[in-house]
Design an enzyme around this catalytic site. Structure first.
Site, PDB file in Angstrom:
ATOM      1  CE  LYS A  52      17.677  -1.685  -6.636  1.00 31.00           C
ATOM      2  NZ  LYS A  52      17.605  -2.495  -5.410  1.00 31.00           N
ATOM      3  CB  CYS A  93       3.621 -10.812  -9.513  1.00 33.25           C
ATOM      4  SG  CYS A  93       4.483 -12.125 -10.368  1.00 33.25           S
ATOM      5  CD  GLU A 119       0.578  -7.248  -5.719  1.00 30.85           C
ATOM      6  OE1 GLU A 119       1.211  -6.186  -5.661  1.00 30.85           O
ATOM      7  OE2 GLU A 119       0.809  -8.146  -6.531  1.00 30.85           O
ATOM      8  CD  GLU A 159       6.681  -9.490 -16.599  1.00 33.83           C
ATOM      9  OE1 GLU A 159       5.587  -9.769 -16.074  1.00 33.83           O
ATOM     10  OE2 GLU A 159       6.952  -9.759 -17.769  1.00 33.83           O
TER      11      GLU A 159
HETATM   12  P1  NAD Z   1       9.315  -2.602  -5.039  1.00 32.28           P
HETATM   13  O1  NAD Z   1       8.754  -2.030  -6.275  1.00 32.28           O
HETATM   14  O2  NAD Z   1       9.312  -1.764  -3.815  1.00 32.28           O
HETATM   15  O3  NAD Z   1      10.837  -3.034  -5.238  1.00 32.28           O
HETATM   16  C1  NAD Z   1      11.245  -3.801  -6.345  1.00 32.28           C
HETATM   17  C2  NAD Z   1      12.652  -3.382  -6.698  1.00 32.28           C
HETATM   18  O4  NAD Z   1      12.604  -2.036  -7.145  1.00 32.28           O
HETATM   19  C3  NAD Z   1      13.651  -3.430  -5.535  1.00 32.28           C
HETATM   20  O5  NAD Z   1      14.892  -3.884  -6.011  1.00 32.28           O
HETATM   21  C4  NAD Z   1      13.756  -1.971  -5.125  1.00 32.28           C
HETATM   22  O6  NAD Z   1      14.991  -1.637  -4.540  1.00 32.28           O
HETATM   23  C5  NAD Z   1      13.598  -1.278  -6.478  1.00 32.28           C
HETATM   24  N1  NAD Z   1      13.162   0.111  -6.418  1.00 32.28           N
HETATM   25  C6  NAD Z   1      12.362   0.712  -5.493  1.00 32.28           C
HETATM   26  N2  NAD Z   1      12.213   2.028  -5.807  1.00 32.28           N
HETATM   27  C7  NAD Z   1      12.919   2.252  -6.950  1.00 32.28           C
HETATM   28  C8  NAD Z   1      13.142   3.400  -7.769  1.00 32.28           C
HETATM   29  N3  NAD Z   1      12.619   4.586  -7.468  1.00 32.28           N
HETATM   30  N4  NAD Z   1      13.898   3.263  -8.879  1.00 32.28           N
HETATM   31  C9  NAD Z   1      14.425   2.059  -9.220  1.00 32.28           C
HETATM   32  N5  NAD Z   1      14.269   0.956  -8.467  1.00 32.28           N
HETATM   33  C10 NAD Z   1      13.514   1.034  -7.350  1.00 32.28           C
HETATM   34  O7  NAD Z   1       8.554  -3.975  -4.851  1.00 32.28           O
HETATM   35  P2  NAD Z   1       8.860  -5.109  -3.802  1.00 32.28           P
HETATM   36  O8  NAD Z   1       8.346  -4.616  -2.488  1.00 32.28           O
HETATM   37  O9  NAD Z   1      10.276  -5.550  -3.868  1.00 32.28           O
HETATM   38  O10 NAD Z   1       7.988  -6.338  -4.392  1.00 32.28           O
HETATM   39  C11 NAD Z   1       6.646  -6.441  -4.186  1.00 32.28           C
HETATM   40  C12 NAD Z   1       5.847  -5.937  -5.364  1.00 32.28           C
HETATM   41  O11 NAD Z   1       6.416  -6.363  -6.603  1.00 32.28           O
HETATM   42  C13 NAD Z   1       4.458  -6.451  -5.406  1.00 32.28           C
HETATM   43  O12 NAD Z   1       3.567  -5.441  -5.758  1.00 32.28           O
HETATM   44  C14 NAD Z   1       4.457  -7.555  -6.459  1.00 32.28           C
HETATM   45  O13 NAD Z   1       3.274  -7.828  -7.066  1.00 32.28           O
HETATM   46  C15 NAD Z   1       5.433  -7.054  -7.415  1.00 32.28           C
HETATM   47  N6  NAD Z   1       6.057  -8.194  -8.106  1.00 32.28           N
HETATM   48  C16 NAD Z   1       5.705  -8.438  -9.412  1.00 32.28           C
HETATM   49  C17 NAD Z   1       6.227  -9.531 -10.080  1.00 32.28           C
HETATM   50  C18 NAD Z   1       5.864  -9.831 -11.509  1.00 32.28           C
HETATM   51  O14 NAD Z   1       6.453 -10.720 -12.112  1.00 32.28           O
HETATM   52  N7  NAD Z   1       4.919  -9.138 -12.106  1.00 32.28           N
HETATM   53  C19 NAD Z   1       7.122 -10.369  -9.428  1.00 32.28           C
HETATM   54  C20 NAD Z   1       7.458 -10.077  -8.115  1.00 32.28           C
HETATM   55  C21 NAD Z   1       6.918  -8.988  -7.469  1.00 32.28           C
END
Ligand code: NAD
Length: 496
Positions: free
Chosen positions: A190, A300, A397, A266
């Site tokens: 997804k 991240c 963050e 991650e």
């Molecule tokens: P998010 O967690 O809101 O969304 C990430 C993904 O998860 C999206 O595809 C979203 O649709 C999905 N999602 C949201 N709720 C869900 C649920 N209940 N069940 C399953 N999937 C769900 O995060 P974001 O706003 O897209 O990204 C920013 C955050 O992600 C920051 O905190 C950042 O640090 C972290 N991040 C971490 C890494 C890493 O490699 N560690 C890389 C990129 C981003």
């Protein structure tokens, strides 16, 4: 759900690109039954186009396609054939590099040249790296007693689910596709509802490369619906997730409530960059600036805290602010742009609010702090100094181009400050002293430590967090462990 699959979209410099807007299941683009989702160009705040999203039945269709493909075809392919397919996909990505980078830049707002030369180029290398591994995933033979022998098999998990964020739309996907497919799994991914377009171009290439139908399925939709349906599905044996710690908690719950699927998480970070007095300060300023401002601070592993040894604070700050001033902000498609807009209105407002919080907490705003321009979600590179460790801008963050800087007296104090965080994704130290470099590297509670550099990645080296930054490793040989399970076979020798 009506709407033709292929739409023509336009970049800010007037280039037209054709994009798929339907789900990719079983090697076909098919309509989804969830709501249409409009994807926004963050540089202009205008709608690029609408894409179909997956409802629960679409998620199930994708999972069943992956399951059938795994059982009937993919697990039976010779490992070398899997490697050939991965290499073919890499070749096709190389051919269409500009188009994939255009969609990355259009949908995400990152600079086109960086999308092409970093995100897509590294993604191609990632496929080639794991193509090499596909026929080198072996178990061991273990002699136990004279009359028995035993061997292990490193078997695929079956159908893997993946949920990715928007900050590196192509690269985050490839970090999961490549090891999962090399290890013999099929996959349902997804994409983020904020950046669905680049992976539909990629899907076209999956089909052209000749992957069997169902090996790779790409869907999009909101997290609380499509994402939750996928993570709760009983036929998914593992979820690979990149995103926020908040969402990770929900995914852990969902795994526990469904089939106790394996997880690889991650998550976020608040990585500290420690600048010691003996460092090459000019070089440290360059690396530290990239460490926070690369990808508009939306990484991240961003080095969003900088700890500077007191004696060199003024000297380092002059060099660091000079670096921040060099950052060219602008249209993602302009040749010299380094920093584009933040991903969305929500993130833009969240970051501006953190800048306000920093000022209210008593940090000194040394540079930036405002919106850039009057259209698009642009924010100036922003530097706060005189931060105390308990400030929210030192602990939370921000995920934007905002850095919180503080000072320390001794290296021990710096280590303590760096480790005073719920996160543990990465960290860095700038020093010419070998003992200091090794001591800090060993003592930092972080999955990656960079010495005299920052934000340097390679396909062969693992990446993943400590503490609330998650668990499991991406990249390198280590990632193969995340996509395989070990079976032990014990044989009694007869007639001895
Ligand atoms: P998010 O967690 O809101 O969304 C990430 C993904 O998860 C999206 O595809 C979203 O649709 C999905 N999602 C949201 N709720 C869900 C649920 N209940 N069940 C399953 N999937 C769900 O995060 P974001 O706003 O897209 O990204 C920013 C955050 O992600 C920051 O905190 C950042 O640090 C972290 N991040 C971490 C890494 C890493 O490699 N560690 C890389 C990129 C981003």
């Amino acid at each position: 759900m009506s709407q033709q699959d292929i739409q023509t979209v336009r970049t800010s410099h007037g280039k037209e690109v054709k994009v798929h807007t339907h789900l990719f299941i079983n090697n076909e683009f098919v309509p989804g039954h969830g709501p249409l989702i409009e994807t926004i160009n963050p540089a202009t705040e205008e709608v690029i186009c609408a894409v179909h999203s997956a409802d629960e039945s679409d998620v199930d269709t994708a999972v069943q396609a992956a399951k059938l493909c795994y059982r009937s075809t993919y697990r039976k392919l010779a490992p070398s054939e899997k490697g050939r397919l991965l290499n073919k996909l890499a070749d096709l990505m190389e051919r269409d590099k500009d188009e994939i980078a255009t969609l990355d830049a259009l949908d995400n707002g990152k600079a086109f040249t960086i999308a092409r030369d970093v995100d897509v180029t590294d993604s191609i290398s990632c496929f080639r790296y794991y193509a090499g591994w596909a026929d080198k995933i072996h178990g061991k033979t273990i002699d136990t007693t004279f009359d028995k022998m035993c061997y292990t098999r490193h078997e695929p998990l079956g159908v893997v689910g993946a949920v990715i964020p928007w900050n590196y739309p192509t690269m985050m996907a490839v970090w999961k596709f490549a090891p999962a497919l090399a290890a013999g799994n099929t996959i349902v991914m997804k994409t983020s509802e904020l950046t669905p377009l680049p992976l539909y171009k990629f899907a076209e290439l999956v089909k052209e490369a000749g992957f069997p139908a169902g090996a790779v399925n790409i869907i999009t939709g909101y997290g609380h619906t499509t994402g939750a349906f996928l993570t709760g599905h009983h036929d998914i044996s593992k979820m690979a997730f990149t995103g926020s710690t908040l969402t990770a908690r929900k995914i852990m719950e969902s795994s526990a409530q469904s089939n106790i699927k394996k997880l690889q998480l991650e998550l976020g970070g608040k990585s500290a960059q420690i600048v010691c007095a003996d460092a090459d300060l000019a070089s440290a300023a360059v690396w530290a600036s990239g460490g926070i401002f690369n990808n508009h601070g939306q990484s991240c592993n961003a080095g969003s805290r900088i700890l500077v040894q007191e004696d060199v604070f003024d000297q380092f700050m002059a060099l660091f602010i000079a670096e921040a001033k060099k950052i060219v902000i602008g249209d993602p498609f302009a040749e010299d742009t380094f920093q584009g807009p933040q991903i969305s209105k929500g993130q833009f407002e969240k970051i501006l609010n953190y800048i306000k919080i920093g000022q209210e907490e008593g940090a000194v705003l040394a540079y930036g702090g405002k919106r850039w321009g009057d259209k698009g979600y642009y924010i100036e590179p922003t530097v706060f100094t005189h931060c105390k460790n308990n400030f929210r801008i030192m602990q939370e963050e921000i995920f934007g181009p905002v850095v919180a800087i503080s000072t320390f007296k001794t290296v021990e104090e710096a280590i303590e400050m760096a480790n005073d965080s719920i996160y543990g994704l990465a960290g860095g130290v700038y020093t010419k002293d070998l003992d200091t470099a090794v001591t800090v590297s060993n003592e930092l509670q972080a999955g990656t430590v960079w010495v005299n550099c920052f934000d340097v990645f390679d396909q062969s080296t693992p990446f993943g967090g400590y503490k609330q930054s998650g668990f499991g490793k991406e990249l390198g040989k280590y990632a193969l462990h995340e996509y395989t399970q070990v079976k032990v076979v014990k044989i009694q020798r007869q007639g001895l």
